[in-house]
Design a protein around this motif. Structure first.
Motif, PDB file in Angstrom:
ATOM      1  N   GLU A 183       0.895  -1.204   0.048  1.00 45.94           N
ATOM      2  CA  GLU A 183       0.079   0.129   0.055  1.00 45.94           C
ATOM      3  C   GLU A 183       0.971   1.193   0.134  1.00 45.94           C
ATOM      4  O   GLU A 183       1.830   1.270   0.695  1.00 45.94           O
ATOM      5  CB  GLU A 183      -0.990  -0.061   1.231  1.00 45.94           C
ATOM      6  N   PHE A 184       0.356   2.238  -0.762  1.00 46.67           N
ATOM      7  CA  PHE A 184       0.953   3.627  -0.686  1.00 46.67           C
ATOM      8  C   PHE A 184      -0.246   4.647  -0.343  1.00 46.67           C
ATOM      9  O   PHE A 184      -1.318   4.553  -1.078  1.00 46.67           O
ATOM     10  CB  PHE A 184       1.535   4.088  -1.919  1.00 46.67           C
ATOM     11  N   TYR A 185      -0.049   5.524   0.839  1.00 51.45           N
ATOM     12  CA  TYR A 185      -0.922   6.492   0.980  1.00 51.45           C
ATOM     13  C   TYR A 185      -0.345   7.585   0.439  1.00 51.45           C
ATOM     14  O   TYR A 185       0.483   8.206   1.094  1.00 51.45           O
ATOM     15  CB  TYR A 185      -1.267   6.290   2.540  1.00 51.45           C
ATOM     16  N   TRP A 186      -1.175   8.310  -0.453  1.00 53.03           N
ATOM     17  CA  TRP A 186      -0.735   9.537  -0.992  1.00 53.03           C
ATOM     18  C   TRP A 186      -1.463  10.738  -0.307  1.00 53.03           C
ATOM     19  O   TRP A 186      -2.728  10.865  -0.651  1.00 53.03           O
ATOM     20  CB  TRP A 186      -0.555   9.621  -2.532  1.00 53.03           C
ATOM     21  N   ALA A 187      -0.784  11.612   0.516  1.00 50.78           N
ATOM     22  CA  ALA A 187      -1.438  12.828   1.143  1.00 50.78           C
ATOM     23  C   ALA A 187      -0.374  13.762   0.935  1.00 50.78           C
ATOM     24  O   ALA A 187       0.615  13.811  -0.003  1.00 50.78           O
ATOM     25  CB  ALA A 187      -1.766  12.403   2.510  1.00 50.78           C
ATOM     26  N   GLY A 188      -0.633  14.876   1.533  1.00 50.53           N
ATOM     27  CA  GLY A 188       0.387  16.110   1.678  1.00 50.53           C
ATOM     28  C   GLY A 188       0.190  17.156   2.765  1.00 50.53           C
ATOM     29  O   GLY A 188      -0.301  16.560   3.869  1.00 50.53           O
ATOM     30  N   GLY A 189       0.443  18.281   2.232  1.00 51.16           N
ATOM     31  CA  GLY A 189       0.260  18.856   0.944  1.00 51.16           C
ATOM     32  C   GLY A 189      -0.697  18.198  -0.095  1.00 51.16           C
ATOM     33  O   GLY A 189      -1.561  17.587   0.218  1.00 51.16           O
ATOM     34  N   GLU A 190      -0.447  18.536  -1.151  1.00 50.03           N
ATOM     35  CA  GLU A 190      -1.346  17.869  -2.396  1.00 50.03           C
ATOM     36  C   GLU A 190      -0.414  16.982  -3.200  1.00 50.03           C
ATOM     37  O   GLU A 190       0.447  17.304  -3.922  1.00 50.03           O
ATOM     38  CB  GLU A 190      -1.882  18.949  -3.023  1.00 50.03           C
ATOM     39  N   PRO A 191      -0.905  15.509  -3.099  1.00 48.21           N
ATOM     40  CA  PRO A 191      -0.007  14.733  -3.795  1.00 48.21           C
ATOM     41  C   PRO A 191       0.298  14.829  -5.199  1.00 48.21           C
ATOM     42  O   PRO A 191       1.155  14.391  -5.763  1.00 48.21           O
ATOM     43  CB  PRO A 191      -0.251  13.281  -3.435  1.00 48.21           C
ATOM     44  N   MET A 192      -0.817  15.258  -5.848  1.00 44.85           N
ATOM     45  CA  MET A 192      -0.837  15.541  -7.303  1.00 44.85           C
ATOM     46  C   MET A 192       0.035  16.365  -7.922  1.00 44.85           C
ATOM     47  O   MET A 192       0.436  16.290  -9.134  1.00 44.85           O
ATOM     48  CB  MET A 192      -2.109  15.604  -7.819  1.00 44.85           C
ATOM     49  N   TYR A 193       0.687  17.156  -6.880  1.00 36.18           N
ATOM     50  CA  TYR A 193       1.590  18.145  -7.583  1.00 36.18           C
ATOM     51  C   TYR A 193       3.028  17.783  -7.114  1.00 36.18           C
ATOM     52  O   TYR A 193       4.149  18.511  -7.132  1.00 36.18           O
ATOM     53  CB  TYR A 193       1.603  19.548  -6.812  1.00 36.18           C
ATOM     54  N   TRP A 194       3.326  16.685  -6.659  1.00 35.49           N
ATOM     55  CA  TRP A 194       4.599  15.849  -6.257  1.00 35.49           C
ATOM     56  C   TRP A 194       5.118  14.943  -7.517  1.00 35.49           C
ATOM     57  O   TRP A 194       4.438  14.096  -7.735  1.00 35.49           O
ATOM     58  CB  TRP A 194       4.348  15.092  -5.145  1.00 35.49           C
ATOM     59  N   LYS A 195       6.236  15.384  -8.174  1.00 37.61           N
ATOM     60  CA  LYS A 195       6.668  14.587  -9.176  1.00 37.61           C
ATOM     61  C   LYS A 195       7.148  13.261  -8.663  1.00 37.61           C
ATOM     62  O   LYS A 195       6.969  12.318  -9.661  1.00 37.61           O
ATOM     63  CB  LYS A 195       8.004  15.271  -9.546  1.00 37.61           C
ATOM     64  N   THR A 196       7.378  13.113  -7.431  1.00 43.13           N
ATOM     65  CA  THR A 196       7.741  11.570  -6.979  1.00 43.13           C
ATOM     66  C   THR A 196       6.613  10.704  -7.146  1.00 43.13           C
ATOM     67  O   THR A 196       6.679   9.584  -7.413  1.00 43.13           O
ATOM     68  CB  THR A 196       8.563  11.757  -5.635  1.00 43.13           C
ATOM     69  N   HIS A 197       5.307  11.229  -6.795  1.00 39.58           N
ATOM     70  CA  HIS A 197       4.327  10.576  -6.731  1.00 39.58           C
ATOM     71  C   HIS A 197       3.929   9.780  -8.086  1.00 39.58           C
ATOM     72  O   HIS A 197       3.679   8.620  -8.369  1.00 39.58           O
ATOM     73  CB  HIS A 197       2.966  11.260  -6.607  1.00 39.58           C
ATOM     74  N   TRP A 198       4.205  10.575  -9.184  1.00 34.36           N
ATOM     75  CA  TRP A 198       3.957  10.039 -10.591  1.00 34.36           C
ATOM     76  C   TRP A 198       4.975   9.082 -10.822  1.00 34.36           C
ATOM     77  O   TRP A 198       4.745   8.010 -11.710  1.00 34.36           O
ATOM     78  CB  TRP A 198       3.926  11.034 -11.574  1.00 34.36           C
ATOM     79  N   GLU A 199       6.133   9.379 -10.587  1.00 36.94           N
ATOM     80  CA  GLU A 199       7.529   8.436 -10.943  1.00 36.94           C
ATOM     81  C   GLU A 199       7.315   7.341 -10.237  1.00 36.94           C
ATOM     82  O   GLU A 199       7.733   6.099 -10.783  1.00 36.94           O
ATOM     83  CB  GLU A 199       8.805   9.174 -10.538  1.00 36.94           C
TER      84      GLU A 199
END
Length: 424
Positions: A183-199
Motif C-alpha cells: 500500500e501507498f498512502y498519498w497525502a500532503g500537501g497535495e500529492p498530485m503536485y509531487w513529481k515523485t508520486h507520478w514517478e
C-alpha cells in the motif's frame, strides 16, 4: 528468541497495532514517526535503516506486545477526530500478517522484516485552506513569512528539504522495497503536485509490482492529470484504488474554507473520478469532509452532493483542542451545534439510505464528546479565535464571504460570536 507465543493474547491487547511492523511514515517536515497521527519522533531526515530497529522503535514494539498503553498513540486512542481509528484500519486490512510479523520479531523488539505500507509527504500544495497550516501547505508558509505571522511548525530549510526529498526518492525508488509493497498512502500537501508520486506509479507499473498494490489518496482534486498523463491510465494497473476527495463545504462556503478552490472545477473532476469508479470495480471513491463549524451550516448541501453522486462520506472533525480555532465546531456551545443538526435530521427523518446513516453516525459521534465550553480558559481562547478569523479574512480573503457573513446562516451562532467580539 521470537515472540510468536504472545499472538493468541493480542485479541485482548488494547495497545497492539501493526504499524511499528509494517508501516513507514515521513511527515512533510522530514520527521520519521510511527504514522501520520502518532505523537512521536524518531528524528528528522533519518533513513529507513537508521530507525527501523533502533532502540526507540524496538521499545515501542516491546511495550505494545506487553499491552502497555502508549502515549505516542493518544490521538488515535482517544477517538475524538474520527470514529474509525488508524489502529483499527491496519488491523482490519492487514491483520492476516500478524502471525508472520510476530514470528520475525525477537524478544528485544528487533523485527527481521521491512515495511510494506508507506506514507511519505511534502507540504507542497496549491491551496491555502483556512483549516490548515504551514505544516501541510507551502502556500501558507509563504503567506506567514510575508505577513510576519508566527510559524507554529518547523518548516525545513532548503538544504533540509533537499535531504528529505532525497531520502524519500531513494526509498520509493528502491526495487527491493517496492517488490513487497502492499500500500501507498498519498497525502500532503497535495500529492498530485509531487513529481515523485507520478514517478513511483510509473515504476511500479513498469516493474509489474502494481498488481499487488493498493493506492490510497487524500486529495483536494484540483487536478487529475499531470502533464500529458492521466491518473486513470495508471489506476488500471493497480490492485485497488481508494480516493478520499476533500471538500468541507459546497459553492462559496467551500471556496471560503479552502482558499484557491474552484468549486466548479472540483465538481468536474469529481464527476470524472466517480464515472471512472462506476466502470472499474477496483476503485472506491469517498467524499472526505473535515467538519468545520461552517460545514455544519452547509450540511444540507453536502448531503445533497453525496446523494447526487451516490458516494459515501468520510467525516473527520476539524482538529483543535481548544477554542482558539473557531472552525472547530466544538468551539461553539454544543447546544447550538446540536440544534442545527437536529433541524437537518428532522427534515430528513424519513430518509433511509447509507449516506444518511453516515451523517447520523457522525452527529452522534461528535455530540458524544465534550465541547470546549467546559474548559476554564474558554472565553479567553474564544477571543483569540476571533482574532484568528479576522486574520484569515484579511490574508485569505474570499471575494464575497467572510466568516461573520457565513455565520448569518444561523443567528444563534452569529449572536454568540458578536457578543464576544465586542465584549470588553
Amino acid at each position: 528468541m521470537q515472540v510468536e507465543d504472545v499472538g493468541h493474547k493480542l485479541d485482548s491487547n488494547p495497545s497492539f497495532c501493526l504499524v511499528p511492523w509494517i508501516h513507514s511514515h515521513i511527515s512533510p517536515q522530514g520527521v520519521r514517526q510511527l504514522c501520520c497521527i502518532a505523537e512521536n519522533s524518531f528524528g528528522v531526515n533519518k533513513k529507513l535503516d537508521e530507525f527501523w530497529n533502533e532502540e526507540d522503535m524496538k521499545d515501542i514494539r516491546r511495550r505494545m506486545l506487553a499491552g502497555e498503553i502508549l502515549p505516542e498513540c493518544n490521538r488515535c486512542g482517544d477517538g475524538t477526530i474520527n470514529p474509525n481509528t488508524y489502529r483499527n484500519y491496519f488491523q482490519e486490512k492487514y491483520g492476516d500478517l500478524t502471525d508472520d510479523v510476530l514470528s520475525k520479531t525477537d524478544s528485544d523488539g528487533t523485527y527481521h522484516g521491512k515495511p510494506v505500507t508507506f506514507d511519505y509527504r511534502t507540504n507542497t500544495c496549491n491551496f491555502k485552506c483556512k483549516i490548515c497550516n504551514e505544516e501541510f501547505s507551502s502556500q501558507i508558509h509563504a503567506e506567514k513569512v510575508k505577513t510576519g505571522k508566527e510559524l507554529k511548525f518547523k518548516v525545513l530549510n532548503p538544504s533540509e528539504r533537499e535531504e528529505s526529498l532525497k531520502i524519500m526518492n531513494d526509498e520509493l525508488g528502491d526495487e527491493d522495497l517496492l517488490k513487497d509493497t502492499l500500500e501507498f498512502y498519498w497525502a500532503g500537501g497535495e500529492p498530485m503536485y509531487w513529481k515523485t508520486h507520478w514517478e513511483t506509479l510509473k515504476k511500479l507499473v513498469d516493474l509489474g509490482y502494481s498488481k499487488n498494490v493498493t493506492l490510497r489518496y487524500s486529495t483536494n482534486l484540483s487536478i487529475v492529470d499531470y502533464k500529458d498523463e492521466s491518473l486513470f491510465g495508471y489506476f488500471d494497473h493497480f490492485k485497488k484504488v481508494e480516493l478520499y476527495c476533500s471538500l468541507d463545504g459546497t459553492g462559496n462556503i467551500g471556496e471560503w474554507i479552502r482558499s484557491n478552490l474552484d468549486y466548479t472545477k472540483w465538481r468536474e473532476n469529481f464527476k470524472r473520478v466517480v464515472n471512472y469508479k462506476e466502470a472499474n470495480k477496483h476503485v472506491e471513491v469517498q467524499l472526505a469532509v473535515a467538519v468545520t463549524t461552517l460545514s455544519i451550516l452547509d450540511i444540507e448541501n453536502l448531503y445533497e452532493l453525496a446523494r447526487e453522486f451516490n458516494v459515501q462520506v468520510n467525516f473527520q472533525t476539524c482538529y483543535s483542542n481548544e477554542a482558539t480555532n473557531l472552525l472547530s465546531p466544538k468551539s461553539f456551545p454544543k447546544s447550538m451545534i446540536k440544534s442545527i443538526m437536529d433541524r437537518f435530521l428532522e427534515r430528513h427523518a424519513k430518509d433511509s439510505n447509507y449516506i444518511m446513516d453516515s451523517f447520523r453516525a457522525y452527529f452522534n459521534f461528535l455530540l458524544g464528546q465534550d465541547f470546549f465550553e467546559v474548559q476554564e480558559a474558554y472565553d479567553d481562547d474564544f477571543r483569540k479565535g476571533i482574532e484568528e478569523m479576522i486574520y484569515l479574512d484579511t490574508h485569505r480573503a474570499h471575494s464575497e464571504l467572510t466568516f461573520e457573513k457565513i455565520l448569518e446562516l444561523d443567528h444563534s451562532l452569529l449572536d454568540f460570536y458578536m457578543q464576544r467580539k465586542f465584549r470588553d
